[in-house]
Design a protein around this motif. Structure first.
Motif, PDB file in Angstrom:
ATOM      1  N   TRP A 322       0.824  -1.217   0.000  1.00 12.47           N
ATOM      2  CA  TRP A 322       0.000   0.000   0.000  1.00 12.47           C
ATOM      3  C   TRP A 322       0.853   1.261   0.000  1.00 12.47           C
ATOM      4  CZ3 TRP A 322      -0.140   3.621   4.027  1.00 12.47           C
ATOM      5  CH2 TRP A 322       0.436   3.229   5.244  1.00 12.47           C
ATOM      6  N   LYS A 323       2.032   1.190   0.624  1.00  9.81           N
ATOM      7  CA  LYS A 323       2.915   2.356   0.657  1.00  9.81           C
ATOM      8  C   LYS A 323       3.496   2.632  -0.731  1.00  9.81           C
ATOM      9  CE  LYS A 323       4.129   1.361   5.461  1.00  9.81           C
ATOM     10  NZ  LYS A 323       5.164   0.884   6.397  1.00  9.81           N
ATOM     11  N   LEU A 324       3.949   1.578  -1.394  1.00 17.17           N
ATOM     12  CA  LEU A 324       4.501   1.741  -2.739  1.00 17.17           C
ATOM     13  C   LEU A 324       3.431   2.241  -3.701  1.00 17.17           C
ATOM     14  CD1 LEU A 324       6.872   1.446  -4.655  1.00 17.17           C
ATOM     15  CD2 LEU A 324       6.345  -1.001  -4.871  1.00 17.17           C
ATOM     16  N   ALA A 325       2.195   1.766  -3.531  1.00 20.95           N
ATOM     17  CA  ALA A 325       1.102   2.218  -4.392  1.00 20.95           C
ATOM     18  C   ALA A 325       0.842   3.717  -4.220  1.00 20.95           C
ATOM     19  CB  ALA A 325      -0.161   1.419  -4.086  1.00 20.95           C
ATOM     20  N   LEU A 326       0.820   4.188  -2.972  1.00 23.19           N
ATOM     21  CA  LEU A 326       0.584   5.616  -2.737  1.00 23.19           C
ATOM     22  C   LEU A 326       1.697   6.474  -3.318  1.00 23.19           C
ATOM     23  CD1 LEU A 326      -0.797   5.840   0.930  1.00 23.19           C
ATOM     24  CD2 LEU A 326      -2.049   6.164  -1.207  1.00 23.19           C
ATOM     25  N   VAL A 327       2.937   6.016  -3.179  1.00 23.63           N
ATOM     26  CA  VAL A 327       4.066   6.771  -3.724  1.00 23.63           C
ATOM     27  C   VAL A 327       3.991   6.805  -5.245  1.00 23.63           C
ATOM     28  CG1 VAL A 327       6.578   6.850  -3.963  1.00 23.63           C
ATOM     29  CG2 VAL A 327       5.550   6.327  -1.734  1.00 23.63           C
ATOM     30  N   GLN A 328       3.702   5.666  -5.862  1.00 23.06           N
ATOM     31  CA  GLN A 328       3.619   5.601  -7.316  1.00 23.06           C
ATOM     32  C   GLN A 328       2.487   6.467  -7.851  1.00 23.06           C
ATOM     33  OE1 GLN A 328       5.625   4.492  -9.517  1.00 23.06           O
ATOM     34  NE2 GLN A 328       4.301   4.806 -11.305  1.00 23.06           N
ATOM     35  N   LYS A 329       1.410   6.570  -7.098  1.00 20.60           N
ATOM     36  CA  LYS A 329       0.281   7.421  -7.507  1.00 20.60           C
ATOM     37  C   LYS A 329       0.545   8.901  -7.270  1.00 20.60           C
ATOM     38  CE  LYS A 329      -3.339   3.995  -6.484  1.00 20.60           C
ATOM     39  NZ  LYS A 329      -4.468   3.665  -5.586  1.00 20.60           N
ATOM     40  N   GLY A 330       1.634   9.221  -6.579  1.00 20.26           N
ATOM     41  CA  GLY A 330       1.932  10.611  -6.280  1.00 20.26           C
ATOM     42  C   GLY A 330       1.163  11.153  -5.098  1.00 20.26           C
ATOM     43  N   LEU A 331       0.557  10.285  -4.291  1.00 17.53           N
ATOM     44  CA  LEU A 331      -0.219  10.718  -3.134  1.00 17.53           C
ATOM     45  C   LEU A 331       0.622  10.765  -1.859  1.00 17.53           C
ATOM     46  CD1 LEU A 331      -3.516   8.708  -3.761  1.00 17.53           C
ATOM     47  CD2 LEU A 331      -3.003  11.085  -4.381  1.00 17.53           C
ATOM     48  N   ALA A 332       1.781  10.130  -1.898  1.00 18.23           N
ATOM     49  CA  ALA A 332       2.683  10.127  -0.742  1.00 18.23           C
ATOM     50  C   ALA A 332       4.103  10.365  -1.224  1.00 18.23           C
ATOM     51  CB  ALA A 332       2.591   8.789   0.007  1.00 18.23           C
ATOM     52  N   ALA A 333       4.917  10.907  -0.353  1.00 21.46           N
ATOM     53  CA  ALA A 333       6.324  11.142  -0.686  1.00 21.46           C
ATOM     54  C   ALA A 333       7.095   9.826  -0.623  1.00 21.46           C
ATOM     55  CB  ALA A 333       6.918  12.146   0.298  1.00 21.46           C
ATOM     56  N   PRO A 334       8.161   9.686  -1.426  1.00 20.57           N
ATOM     57  CA  PRO A 334       8.973   8.466  -1.369  1.00 20.57           C
ATOM     58  C   PRO A 334       9.481   8.139   0.031  1.00 20.57           C
ATOM     59  CG  PRO A 334       9.554   9.758  -3.294  1.00 20.57           C
ATOM     60  CD  PRO A 334       8.606  10.603  -2.499  1.00 20.57           C
ATOM     61  N   ALA A 335       9.590   9.137   0.898  1.00 24.45           N
ATOM     62  CA  ALA A 335      10.060   8.897   2.266  1.00 24.45           C
ATOM     63  C   ALA A 335       9.137   7.959   3.024  1.00 24.45           C
ATOM     64  CB  ALA A 335      10.195  10.221   3.019  1.00 24.45           C
ATOM     65  N   LEU A 336       7.870   7.830   2.585  1.00 27.04           N
ATOM     66  CA  LEU A 336       6.957   6.894   3.246  1.00 27.04           C
ATOM     67  C   LEU A 336       7.520   5.479   3.197  1.00 27.04           C
ATOM     68  CD1 LEU A 336       4.178   6.328   4.576  1.00 27.04           C
ATOM     69  CD2 LEU A 336       3.269   5.985   2.262  1.00 27.04           C
ATOM     70  N   LEU A 337       8.271   5.161   2.153  1.00 25.29           N
ATOM     71  CA  LEU A 337       8.827   3.813   1.999  1.00 25.29           C
ATOM     72  C   LEU A 337       9.895   3.500   3.041  1.00 25.29           C
ATOM     73  CD1 LEU A 337       9.033   3.678  -1.898  1.00 25.29           C
ATOM     74  CD2 LEU A 337       7.379   2.511  -0.429  1.00 25.29           C
ATOM     75  N   ASP A 338      10.452   4.519   3.665  1.00 21.39           N
ATOM     76  CA  ASP A 338      11.417   4.259   4.736  1.00 21.39           C
ATOM     77  C   ASP A 338      10.757   3.572   5.923  1.00 21.39           C
ATOM     78  OD1 ASP A 338      13.501   5.398   3.307  1.00 21.39           O
ATOM     79  OD2 ASP A 338      13.191   7.393   4.173  1.00 21.39           O
ATOM     80  N   SER A 339       9.456   3.808   6.098  1.00 16.78           N
ATOM     81  CA  SER A 339       8.750   3.182   7.215  1.00 16.78           C
ATOM     82  C   SER A 339       8.579   1.683   7.013  1.00 16.78           C
ATOM     83  CB  SER A 339       7.382   3.832   7.417  1.00 16.78           C
ATOM     84  OG  SER A 339       6.507   3.531   6.344  1.00 16.78           O
ATOM     85  N   TYR A 340       8.730   1.205   5.782  1.00 12.16           N
ATOM     86  CA  TYR A 340       8.633  -0.234   5.500  1.00 12.16           C
ATOM     87  C   TYR A 340       9.702  -0.999   6.280  1.00 12.16           C
ATOM     88  CZ  TYR A 340       9.597  -4.520   2.821  1.00 12.16           C
ATOM     89  OH  TYR A 340       9.875  -5.814   2.445  1.00 12.16           O
ATOM     90  N   GLY A 341      10.952  -0.663   6.075  1.00 12.83           N
ATOM     91  CA  GLY A 341      12.020  -1.328   6.812  1.00 12.83           C
ATOM     92  C   GLY A 341      11.973  -1.008   8.292  1.00 12.83           C
ATOM     93  N   GLU A 342      11.623   0.217   8.624  1.00 16.35           N
ATOM     94  CA  GLU A 342      11.536   0.614  10.033  1.00 16.35           C
ATOM     95  C   GLU A 342      10.566  -0.297  10.789  1.00 16.35           C
ATOM     96  OE1 GLU A 342       9.919   4.404  12.704  1.00 16.35           O
ATOM     97  OE2 GLU A 342       9.718   4.405  10.518  1.00 16.35           O
ATOM     98  N   GLU A 343       9.425  -0.560  10.195  1.00 14.51           N
ATOM     99  CA  GLU A 343       8.415  -1.381  10.860  1.00 14.51           C
ATOM    100  C   GLU A 343       8.736  -2.863  10.794  1.00 14.51           C
ATOM    101  OE1 GLU A 343       4.519   1.542  10.368  1.00 14.51           O
ATOM    102  OE2 GLU A 343       4.718  -0.187   9.023  1.00 14.51           O
ATOM    103  N   ARG A 344       9.158  -3.337   9.639  1.00 12.97           N
ATOM    104  CA  ARG A 344       9.325  -4.778   9.472  1.00 12.97           C
ATOM    105  C   ARG A 344      10.595  -5.326  10.135  1.00 12.97           C
ATOM    106  NH1 ARG A 344       5.683  -7.748   9.550  1.00 12.97           N
ATOM    107  NH2 ARG A 344       6.894  -9.389   8.550  1.00 12.97           N
TER     108      ARG A 344
END
Length: 536
Positions: A322-344
């Protein structure tokens, strides 16, 4: 539309990621270097938390149709036909309205993957076999992939294609991880080799049981393929050291089986795959480098004890998708993807410790003089993954008094809490039709649950990225909420009860597309503050 995401590896992690991205309208290409789909039961356990995700994804009915609850384990003395003990690996847990899938299912991994591929095809995406990523270059705005394909005449053809993103779900020997130069910290247990394979058992054992014979340091287990299937997966450890690292043959396994068990009444058929396994206990220290990410076994390897591997891989994909989808759609900044590794990574570190401890207990039981000691074989509890949480994440809006504990820990007092799974609630009535919260949740949008009150601020968020649901208390007539996509009556009271909420208060629960509570707020300002963490 040209694919914007290349997924390398078509195991469970890659397939789930592709499904989520396609449900979000993202163009995807998923490739696998193998010329045919891999046979083998391999990772068969599907934990309750994964079943919840599958309900949200819409694949659960097909999984439940063929999956079965994990059967009991029968333990035998050599030469004895009747088991000395029969016990479940985990205690049966009765389902509840907020936890409808409280027990793991068992399903051969090849059948599991076939179901996921079929679902992916309904979303206009199919796996490309015989397509191998050998190298790539990544830049600030793109990834250039070099894919080698073998045609029908056996000729190799190189294809160079540009993508917006590359995700490596290509297993423990990941080309993507290696080319990124990511560390893969941990160890390989060379002294604990396990021979694995699928074999048909024509007669001599019951189909609806797992069977185990232990003559320390040797152990043979036959894992049932189902109540009507003669296919069993075998696990055999304690082979002589000089051949322990060699793949066993069918005849060698049968010969050793008879020697160890004394059960010549057991008759075997053909094998479909054979493998040699050495426990790898490893994980990366980051899961993203620019536009390239990794998930599943490419990011973490661990003991198979506990049935966490496949499930952790699926949860990686759910977190990332869902994070990658939002970034690809331009609805979220690429920095949102940093939370992927942070959480997992926090979860994976805990999982690695959990499965390693269980692995040690299991092997210790092989040498135990107490044949009644089943402690090394007990499952359930944390392994159901219902307590896996993202407390402490930079994009989770926690309450001021929240304390981040174990990554495998259920919310205190059972109350709805940011960072934890969102409970289900059946018995909702929408437009005269019964529904559940898991049916309402979806991977393409946040779900904002309104328990009482009004929320004008909802209209400020990107259209289609947030779905508002007004949950009316039991007995209240369904009215109209401005800007709301859905109004439901909690006719059986499970929503308010399961979320530990009063019917006369105002609470907003923001559920992420992966079924995790992002925030619990009591005013408009709290809602806006959370979504500022997500959207541009």
């Amino acid at each position: 539309m040209a694919p914007s995401v290349l997924i390398v590896g078509a195991g469970p992690a890659g397939l789930i990621l592709a499904i989520i991205l396609r449900q979000n309208g993202i163009a995807v290409r998923i490739i696998d270097k193998e010329p045919t789909y891999r046979p083998g039961s391999r990772g068969s356990g599907i934990q309750p938390r994964t079943l919840e995700l599958y309900d949200i994804l819409g694949v659960l009915p097909a999984i439940r149709e063929v999956g079965e609850f994990v059967p009991p384990m029968a333990r035998y003395e050599p030469g004895k036909i009747e088991p000395t003990s029969t016990a479940r690996l985990g205690e049966w847990v009765d389902p509840t309205p907020d936890v409808p899938y409280s027990n793991a299912l068992s399903l051969s991994q090849d059948e599991h993957e076939e179901i996921l591929r079929t679902h992916l095809q309904t979303l206009s995406c199919s796996v490309e076999l015989g397509s191998e990523l050998r190298k790539f270059e990544h830049f600030s705005d793109r990834v250039v992939a070099h894919i080698f394909k073998t045609d029908s005449d056996g000729n190799e053809v190189e294809e160079t294609t540009t993508f917006g993103w590359l995700v490596g779900t290509d297993g423990a020997h990941s080309v993507v991880r290696k080319q990124l130069g990511l560390s893969f910290l941990g160890e390989t247990r060379t002294e604990q080799q396990i021979a694995l394979g699928d074999i048909i058992v024509e007669e001599g054992v019951k189909l609806n049981l797992w069977h185990m014979w232990s003559v320390p340091p040797k152990l043979i287990a036959l894992r049932s393929g189902g109540a009507t299937s003669k296919k069993f997966m075998f696990a055999y450890t304690g082979r002589p050291e000089h051949i322990a690292d060699k793949t066993i043959t069918r005849d060698e396994f049968i010969q050793d089986f008879y020697a160890i068990t004394g059960r010549h009444d057991v008759k075997f058929g053909p094998t479909s795959w054979l493998s040699n396994y050495r426990p790898n206990l490893r994980m990366v220290d980051k899961m993203r480098d620019g536009r390239v990410l990794i998930a599943g076994d490419a990011a973490h390897c661990h003991s198979p004890t506990g049935g966490q591997g496949l499930n952790s891989s699926v949860q990686d994909a759910a977190n990332l998708g869902w994070k990658l989808a939002l970034v690809q759609k331009g609805l979220a900044a690429p920095a949102l993807l940093d939370s992927y590794g942070e959480e997992r990574l926090r979860v994976i570190a805990q999982m690695l410790q959990l499965t390693t401890d269980l692995f040690h207990k299991t092997f210790a039981s092989l040498h135990s003089a107490d044949k009644s000691d089943d402690s090394g074989w007990k499952r359930g509890g944390d392994l159901a993954m219902l307590g896996v949480n993202y407390c402490g994440s930079s994009i989770i809006q926690e309450e001021p008094d929240a304390v981040a504990g174990s990554a495998y820990m259920e919310a205190e007092g059972g109350r709805v809490q940011a960072g934890y799974r969102a409970p289900d609630a059946p018995g909702l009535i929408h437009s005269g039709t019964p529904t559940t919260l898991f049916t309402i949740f979806n991977t393409a949008s946040h779900t904002v649950l309104l328990f009482g009150g009004d929320l004008e601020a909802v209209g400020k968020f990107p259209q289609g990225a947030v779905r508002v649901v007004e949950v009316l208390p039991q007995g209240h007539s369904v009215g109209a909420l401005a800007g709301s996509a859905l109004v439901a009556e909690d006719r059986e009271g499970h929503a308010y009860t399961g979320y530990k909420l009063q019917s006369d208060g105002f609470t907003v629960v923001m559920v992420r597309p992966d079924g995790v509570v992002g925030a619990v707020a009591h005013d408009t300002e709290g809602v806006e503050r959370y979504f500022q963490k997500i959207f541009i």
